[in-house]
Design an enzyme around this catalytic site. Structure first.
Site, mmCIF file in Angstrom:
data_model
loop_
_atom_site.group_PDB
_atom_site.id
_atom_site.type_symbol
_atom_site.label_atom_id
_atom_site.label_comp_id
_atom_site.label_asym_id
_atom_site.label_seq_id
_atom_site.Cartn_x
_atom_site.Cartn_y
_atom_site.Cartn_z
ATOM 1 N N LYS A 53 46.069 37.929 36.785
ATOM 2 C CA LYS A 53 44.843 38.310 37.505
ATOM 3 C C LYS A 53 44.971 39.674 38.150
ATOM 4 C CE LYS A 53 42.459 34.034 38.130
ATOM 5 N NZ LYS A 53 41.781 33.089 38.975
ATOM 6 N N LYS A 84 42.734 31.419 27.539
ATOM 7 C CA LYS A 84 42.085 30.331 28.277
ATOM 8 C C LYS A 84 40.608 30.639 28.585
ATOM 9 C CE LYS A 84 42.583 29.700 32.840
ATOM 10 N NZ LYS A 84 41.789 28.951 33.825
ATOM 11 N N LYS A 142 36.208 31.285 34.219
ATOM 12 C CA LYS A 142 34.966 31.716 34.889
ATOM 13 C C LYS A 142 34.926 33.222 35.043
ATOM 14 C CE LYS A 142 35.309 28.143 38.216
ATOM 15 N NZ LYS A 142 36.579 28.527 38.789
HETATM 16 N N1 AQP Z 1 40.185 26.595 30.250
HETATM 17 C C1 AQP Z 1 40.544 25.538 30.957
HETATM 18 N N2 AQP Z 1 40.926 24.406 30.335
HETATM 19 C C2 AQP Z 1 41.294 23.318 31.045
HETATM 20 N N3 AQP Z 1 41.309 23.287 32.395
HETATM 21 C C3 AQP Z 1 40.926 24.390 33.049
HETATM 22 N N4 AQP Z 1 40.818 24.678 34.362
HETATM 23 C C4 AQP Z 1 40.382 25.949 34.514
HETATM 24 N N5 AQP Z 1 40.203 26.507 33.309
HETATM 25 C C5 AQP Z 1 40.526 25.565 32.387
HETATM 26 C C6 AQP Z 1 41.102 23.749 35.429
HETATM 27 O O1 AQP Z 1 39.957 23.671 36.264
HETATM 28 C C7 AQP Z 1 40.391 23.428 37.589
HETATM 29 C C8 AQP Z 1 39.700 24.361 38.520
HETATM 30 O O2 AQP Z 1 40.097 25.681 38.272
HETATM 31 P P1 AQP Z 1 39.815 26.801 39.349
HETATM 32 O O3 AQP Z 1 38.397 27.145 39.372
HETATM 33 O O4 AQP Z 1 40.352 26.368 40.659
HETATM 34 O O5 AQP Z 1 40.676 28.033 38.923
HETATM 35 P P2 AQP Z 1 41.204 28.496 37.544
HETATM 36 O O6 AQP Z 1 42.234 27.561 37.047
HETATM 37 O O7 AQP Z 1 41.634 29.915 37.711
HETATM 38 O O8 AQP Z 1 39.883 28.364 36.650
HETATM 39 P P3 AQP Z 1 39.030 29.494 35.972
HETATM 40 O O9 AQP Z 1 37.865 28.840 35.349
HETATM 41 O O10 AQP Z 1 39.884 30.324 35.105
HETATM 42 O O11 AQP Z 1 38.485 30.296 37.213
HETATM 43 P P4 AQP Z 1 38.689 31.807 37.609
HETATM 44 O O12 AQP Z 1 38.301 32.596 36.414
HETATM 45 O O13 AQP Z 1 37.790 32.002 38.777
HETATM 46 O O14 AQP Z 1 40.128 31.985 37.957
HETATM 47 C C9 AQP Z 1 41.907 23.556 37.621
HETATM 48 O O15 AQP Z 1 42.475 22.267 37.616
HETATM 49 C C10 AQP Z 1 42.204 24.256 36.350
HETATM 50 O O16 AQP Z 1 43.490 23.922 35.850
#
Ligand code: AQP
Length: 364
Positions: free
Chosen positions: A140, A226, A229
Site C-alpha cells: 500500500k 487481489k 476496494k
Molecule cells: N479479494 C479478496 N478476497 C477475499 N477476501 C478479501 N478481503 C478483502 N479483499 C478480499 C477480506 O475482506 C475483509 C475486509 O477487508 P478490509 O476492508 O478490512 O481490508 P482489505 O483486506 O485491505 O480489503 P480491500 O477490499 O483490499 O480494501 P482496501 O482496498 O481498502 O484495502 C478482510 O477479512 C479481508 O481479508
C-alpha cells in the site's frame, strides 16, 4: 449463495491458551469471534465471499462481534464527506448479507475509545522491525507515493487492539490478513503475556479462520492480483451494490484468455481459475463438476452464465440493503445496541491490561 462451511483454523496456529477472561466469562460458553471491514468504499464480492459469508456461517454457534473499522479507513487518503456514509452503508451490508443483529453485536470502531487506547499501549510494546515485515504496508505504501502516513504503518497494531480487546477466540478473515493475525498473536503472547502475566495470561491468543474456498478473490483485470476496494480501476471488482447493467458491463470487459473451455488448475489461466471459483461459491456447485460441464464452453457463453448467476446471487442482498438503508432508525438501533455490548467487553479488557501493566488506579 450457498453457505460455506468448509473453513480451516490455521494448523500452524492451533492452541489458543486460556486467559483470565475464560475463567471469568460465565455469561456464555460460546467461543468468541471478532472481525470487521474498513469503510473505504463500496464492499465488493471479495469482502463478501472471503470474510462476511464466513461470519454468517459462524454466527449461530459463536458469540460474534463485528465492527466497521472506520479508524482503519483513514490510514489512506479519504473523503470526509464519504466516511460516515460508507460506515453506515457497510453496517447495512453486514445485515443485508445475512448477519443477524439479534445474535451478533455490530458496532463502529471509532465509537469505542478503548480501541485507540489499547493501540497506543501495544505500540509501545511492539518492536519496529516486526512492523517492517508487513507485506500489506509495503504494497500500500508503494501506491501512496510520498504520502504514507504513520497510521498506515500502524494499521496492524490497531487491528491487533481490535481483536485482543474482545478476547476473540477466532478471527475469520481473507488470506491477505493472515500476516496481521500472526502479528496480533505475537504481540499478545510475546510482548504482553510473557512479559507481564503473573499467572494466567492477560490476553487471549486468537486464531485466524480462513475459508478453504474464496479466501482470495482476484481482480477481474488481472487474475494474479487481489480484488480490492482501493484499486483505482473500478472495473477490477464487482461491488455488492452494482446494478445488473454495471455487472454485465464489467464482466464483458473482464480479462479472459485465448483458450477454449474453462479450467481451474492451469497456472497459465488465473482468470479462468478466479471466475470458476466465484461461480462455484455462488452456485454451490463443485469446481470439478463445473470444469467438466464447461470444458467445451467458450468465454463468451461462460461470461453470460456467470453474469446471470452474479446478478441473481446479489439481488436478495441488494433488496435487503435498500430496506435497511432507508430505515435509519432501525440501523441506528442496531449500532447502539451493538456498541453497548461491545463497549462493556472492550472496557473490561482494557482495564485488565492497564492494571496488569502497572498503570495507576484510583481508589474506589
Ligand atoms: N479479494 C479478496 N478476497 C477475499 N477476501 C478479501 N478481503 C478483502 N479483499 C478480499 C477480506 O475482506 C475483509 C475486509 O477487508 P478490509 O476492508 O478490512 O481490508 P482489505 O483486506 O485491505 O480489503 P480491500 O477490499 O483490499 O480494501 P482496501 O482496498 O481498502 O484495502 C478482510 O477479512 C479481508 O481479508
Amino acid at each position: 449463495f450457498k453457505q460455506k462451511t468448509a473453513y480451516e483454523i490455521m494448523p500452524s496456529l492451533v492452541g489458543s491458551e486460556m486467559c483470565i477472561r475464560d475463567r471469568m466469562k460465565g455469561m456464555t460458553n460460546k467461543k468468541r469471534i471478532l472481525s470487521g471491514v474498513q469503510p473505504t468504499g463500496d464492499l465488493h464480492i471479495g469482502n463478501w465471499l472471503g470474510a462476511i459469508s464466513n461470519w454468517v456461517a459462524l454466527q449461530e454457534k459463536h458469540e460474534t462481534f463485528l465492527c466497521v473499522v472506520d479508524l482503519h479507513a483513514i490510514t489512506t487518503e479519504y473523503d470526509p464527506k464519504q466516511l460516515s456514509k460508507n460506515t453506515l452503508s457497510t453496517a447495512a451490508l453486514y445485515v443485508a448479507c445475512g448477519i443477524d443483529p439479534k445474535i451478533c453485536s455490530i458496532f463502529v470502531q471509532s465509537q469505542i475509545s478503548a480501541h485507540s487506547e489499547l493501540c497506543w499501549i501495544l505500540n509501545c510494546m511492539t518492536p519496529i522491525n516486526w512492523m517492517e515485515r508487513m507485506i500489506q504496508f509495503k504494497e500500500k505504501s508503494v501506491q501512496q507515493g510520498n504520502n504514507v502516513s504513520i497510521g498506515l504503518f500502524d494499521y496492524p497494531i490497531l487491528m491487533a487492539a481490535d481483536i485482543l480487546l474482545y478476547d476473540a477466540d477466532y478471527v475469520p478473515v481473507g488470506e491477505d490478513q493472515k500476516q496481521h493475525l500472526e502479528l496480533a498473536r505475537d504481540i499478545a503472547q510475546q510482548r504482553i503475556n510473557a512479559k507481564f502475566s503473573k499467572g494466567e495470561n492477560i490476553l487471549k491468543i486468537p486464531q485466524p479462520i480462513i475459508m478453504k474456498k474464496g479466501s482470495k478473490i482476484m481482480s477481474l483485470n488481472d487474475g494474479s492480483k487481489k480484488m480490492s476496494k482501493s484499486d483505482i480501476n473500478e472495473g477490477s471488482r464487482i461491488n455488492l451494490l452494482d446494478t445488473p447493467e454495471i455487472i454485465t458491463k464489467k464482466i464483458k470487459r473482464a480479462k479472459s484468455d485465448s483458450y477454449m473451455g474453462m479450467e481451474f488448475n492451469n497456472p497459465e489461466r488465473p482468470e479462468s481459475r478466479n471466475l470458476l471459483m466465484i461461480y462455484s461459491l455462488l452456485s454451490g456447485k463443485e469446481v470439478s463438476e463445473l470444469e467438466n460441464d464447461l470444458s467445451q464452453t467458450g468465454w463468451g457463453t461462460f461470461k453470460k452464465i456467470f453474469t446471470e448467476q452474479l446478478i441473481e446471487s446479489l439481488k436478495p442482498i441488494q433488496e435487503r440493503y435498500q430496506v435497511l438503508i432507508n430505515d435509519p432508525y432501525e440501523l441506528n438501533k442496531i449500532l447502539i445496541e451493538g456498541k453497548e455490548k461491545a463497549e462493556a467487553v472492550a472496557n473490561k479488557t482494557l482495564s485488565r491490561v492497564k492494571s496488569e501493566l502497572g498503570f495507576f488506579e484510583m481508589e474506589k
